[in-house]
Design a protein around this motif. Structure first.
Motif, PDB file in Angstrom:
ATOM      1  N   MET A 133      48.380 -30.391 -12.417  1.00 48.74           N
ATOM      2  CA  MET A 133      48.733 -30.370 -14.163  1.00 48.74           C
ATOM      3  C   MET A 133      49.704 -29.523 -14.496  1.00 48.74           C
ATOM      4  N   GLU A 184      46.573 -26.852 -10.021  1.00 45.70           N
ATOM      5  CA  GLU A 184      45.355 -27.831  -9.712  1.00 45.70           C
ATOM      6  C   GLU A 184      44.161 -27.516 -10.928  1.00 45.70           C
ATOM      7  N   PRO A 185      43.480 -28.468 -11.262  1.00 46.92           N
ATOM      8  CA  PRO A 185      42.313 -28.162 -12.301  1.00 46.92           C
ATOM      9  C   PRO A 185      41.491 -27.349 -11.769  1.00 46.92           C
ATOM     10  N   ARG A 186      41.268 -26.889 -10.355  1.00 44.90           N
ATOM     11  CA  ARG A 186      40.319 -25.926 -10.045  1.00 44.90           C
ATOM     12  C   ARG A 186      40.744 -24.455 -10.021  1.00 44.90           C
ATOM     13  N   ASP A 244      43.459 -16.607 -11.210  1.00 47.42           N
ATOM     14  CA  ASP A 244      44.604 -17.014  -9.951  1.00 47.42           C
ATOM     15  C   ASP A 244      45.828 -17.498 -10.428  1.00 47.42           C
ATOM     16  N   LEU A 297      36.478 -17.131 -15.001  1.00 52.64           N
ATOM     17  CA  LEU A 297      35.417 -17.960 -15.660  1.00 52.64           C
ATOM     18  C   LEU A 297      36.128 -18.969 -16.500  1.00 52.64           C
ATOM     19  N   MET A 298      37.543 -19.196 -16.459  1.00 59.41           N
ATOM     20  CA  MET A 298      38.242 -20.051 -17.329  1.00 59.41           C
ATOM     21  C   MET A 298      39.299 -20.634 -16.309  1.00 59.41           C
ATOM     22  N   PHE A 299      39.364 -21.981 -16.240  1.00 58.37           N
ATOM     23  CA  PHE A 299      40.235 -22.559 -15.510  1.00 58.37           C
ATOM     24  C   PHE A 299      41.753 -22.563 -16.315  1.00 58.37           C
ATOM     25  N   VAL A 343      44.068 -24.645 -16.480  1.00 56.62           N
ATOM     26  CA  VAL A 343      44.155 -25.772 -17.731  1.00 56.62           C
ATOM     27  C   VAL A 343      43.627 -25.702 -18.900  1.00 56.62           C
ATOM     28  N   GLN A 344      42.487 -24.786 -19.129  1.00 59.51           N
ATOM     29  CA  GLN A 344      41.866 -24.777 -20.541  1.00 59.51           C
ATOM     30  C   GLN A 344      42.758 -23.915 -21.328  1.00 59.51           C
ATOM     31  N   ALA A 345      43.823 -23.141 -20.401  1.00 60.15           N
ATOM     32  CA  ALA A 345      44.473 -22.023 -21.501  1.00 60.15           C
ATOM     33  C   ALA A 345      45.873 -22.835 -21.798  1.00 60.15           C
ATOM     34  N   ASP A 346      45.791 -24.079 -21.377  1.00 63.24           N
ATOM     35  CA  ASP A 346      47.173 -24.746 -22.220  1.00 63.24           C
ATOM     36  C   ASP A 346      47.294 -24.548 -23.333  1.00 63.24           C
ATOM     37  N   GLY A 347      48.629 -24.216 -23.893  1.00 64.34           N
ATOM     38  CA  GLY A 347      48.768 -23.906 -25.134  1.00 64.34           C
ATOM     39  C   GLY A 347      48.337 -22.678 -25.725  1.00 64.34           C
ATOM     40  N   SER A 348      47.520 -21.899 -24.952  1.00 64.78           N
ATOM     41  CA  SER A 348      47.090 -20.552 -25.513  1.00 64.78           C
ATOM     42  C   SER A 348      48.121 -19.299 -25.194  1.00 64.78           C
TER      43      SER A 348
END
Lengths: 165, 269
Positions: free
Chosen positions: A1, A17-19, A24, A60-62, A64-69
């Motif tokens: 992604m 990768e989503p994981r 990392d 503890l965060m992927f 992809v969850q930080a996209d736009g942060s």
């Protein structure tokens, strides 16, 4: 992604990768190895970074969850010309580190505490830093350093004109 | 210590979550705050094929006072619970959850759905007789918190279900006491005292697989007995298991003392 995030004020686009954890991604994809990984399951606090101004365990965060942060790592502490942040200076002066592995997480947690509670007392500092494990120092020096940084950050900035007088 | 691969879906609505979970046929997991799920994934104790990220669903993080209660959206972070003033018991309990970096990510819905026997929010939910609203394939339904918790990390939620909000009744009087070996650790024992609809409920966390009412202690208090007697009754009526962090007799003693302290906060000595 494909994701886009701002790291220490710099817009960064990476393909992950989503994981892929945020930790990392910062280390491997952004080349910012200041964020350390100790336990990789949210216990040690070494990978603590700020995500949109709030502390988070980057393991503890992927990513992809930080996209736009907007993410702040230990590398974001130093000044534009490379001078150390008052917190970093205080850690050096007060033996706030020995091996240095936990230090990035300690600094980020302390930074958030001093931002939100500039007058935190020694007990509060200890409570806040209880989420960051240090196996060298015994914590005394770390708490001393955060208290010293409180003093340094509270001092009024002297303007060149004032210091000339 | 790296997760196994999974497909990632960033859901835009609760309906989408339910749909994706349904398609995953039991092999999907909701990703909210991630503070319990991600460690489990990292240790490869779970390998779901699909993670549904609910973090960007709008409107799920509201804290809303409604008559006699406070409704908390599933995506409300623990740090927001600490800050809110509508439900003081909830604010006090949330302060005891983990550390700042955990509270800034962890969510109400996640904590309730995870149902850790030592976590704070399930005890408060059971303690104030909270109701949980769940979205599933056949629409929304509401269940009592006490019916939701079936065992350690086990709830009556189905694979395709998602908690959308929790309604926490406001106690007229309350007390909260917790004991952990180190600050931020999971509790050895949590005691919640809450007066709901005129009766004083005493609920314990950490002493059984699910939050447990201390009914003998409640009866003693209702009959005008002392906190000391209630504490003794608590120690007698629970059956905690021993582990690395404390023997069963130690846990009984601590549970009694936490009940005594929580009762002191509502003026019962």
């Amino acid at each position: 992604m494909n994701i886009s995030l701002s790291v220490n004020g710099e817009r960064t686009q990476i393909d992950v990768e989503p994981r892929r954890t945020l930790a990392d991604a910062l280390r491997e994809d952004c080349g910012l190895t200041g964020t350390h990984l100790g336990c990789e399951h949210g216990v040690c606090g070494a990978c603590t970074v700020l995500v949109d101004g709030e502390p988070a365990r980057a393991c503890l965060m992927f990513a992809v969850q930080a996209d736009g942060s907007s993410v702040t790592t230990v590398e974001g502490l130093e000044g534009t010309d490379g001078e150390l942040h008052p917190l970093q200076e205080a850690f050096v002066a007060h033996h706030g580190l020995q091996c240095g592995f936990c230090t990035p997480g300690m600094l980020i947690s302390a930074l958030h505490l001093l931002d939100t509670e500039p007058d935190a007392d020694r007990d509060k500092i200890r409570e806040e830093l209880s989420g960051n494990i240090c196996r060298c120092t015994g914590y005394q020096g770390i708490v001393d350093a955060v208290q010293a940084a409180q003093g340094a950050l509270a001092e009024p900035v002297t303007t060149p004109e004032a210091s000339d007088e | 210590m790296k997760c196994a691969p999974f497909d990632y879906v960033r859901a835009g609505s609760v309906e989408e979550v339910v749909k994706v979970l349904g398609e995953a046929d039991g092999d999907g997991k909701i990703l909210a705050g991630g503070q319990s799920l991600v460690p489990v994934l990292a240790l490869r104790m779970a390998r779901p094929s699909v993670l549904v990220d609910v973090n960007r669903i709008p409107g799920l993080a509201r804290i809303r006072p409604v008559d006699g209660a406070v409704e908390v959206g599933a995506l409300t972070r623990h740090s927001r619970l600490v800050e809110q003033t509508h439900h003081p018991l909830l604010a006090e309990a949330a302060r005891w959850i983990g550390h700042t970096a955990i509270r800034s990510r962890g969510t109400t819905g996640g904590s309730i759905a995870h149902a850790d026997p030592s976590a704070e929010l399930p005890v408060v939910a059971a303690g104030v007789d909270a109701t949980v609203t769940i979205a599933g394939p056949s629409g929304e339904r509401t269940v009592a918190a006490e019916e939701l918790f079936l065992g350690a990390l086990l709830t009556s939620l189905d694979d395709g279900d998602m908690i959308v909000r929790v309604r926490f009744p406001l106690p007229t009087r309350w007390g909260f006491a917790e004991f952990a070996r180190r600050h931020g650790d999971f509790a050895l024992v949590t005691a919640v005292v809450a007066e709901i609809a005129g009766s004083l409920r005493i609920t314990l966390g950490g002493v059984a697989a699910v939050p447990q009412r201390a009914r003998a202690a409640e009866q003693i208090v209702a009959d005008g007995g002392s906190a000391k007697d209630a504490a003794r009754a608590t120690a007698d009526e629970i059956d905690p298991t021993a582990d690395l962090h404390g023997s069963a007799p130690f846990r009984r003693a601590i549970a009694g003392e936490m009940v005594r302290r929580a009762l002191a906060q509502v003026g019962i000595e």
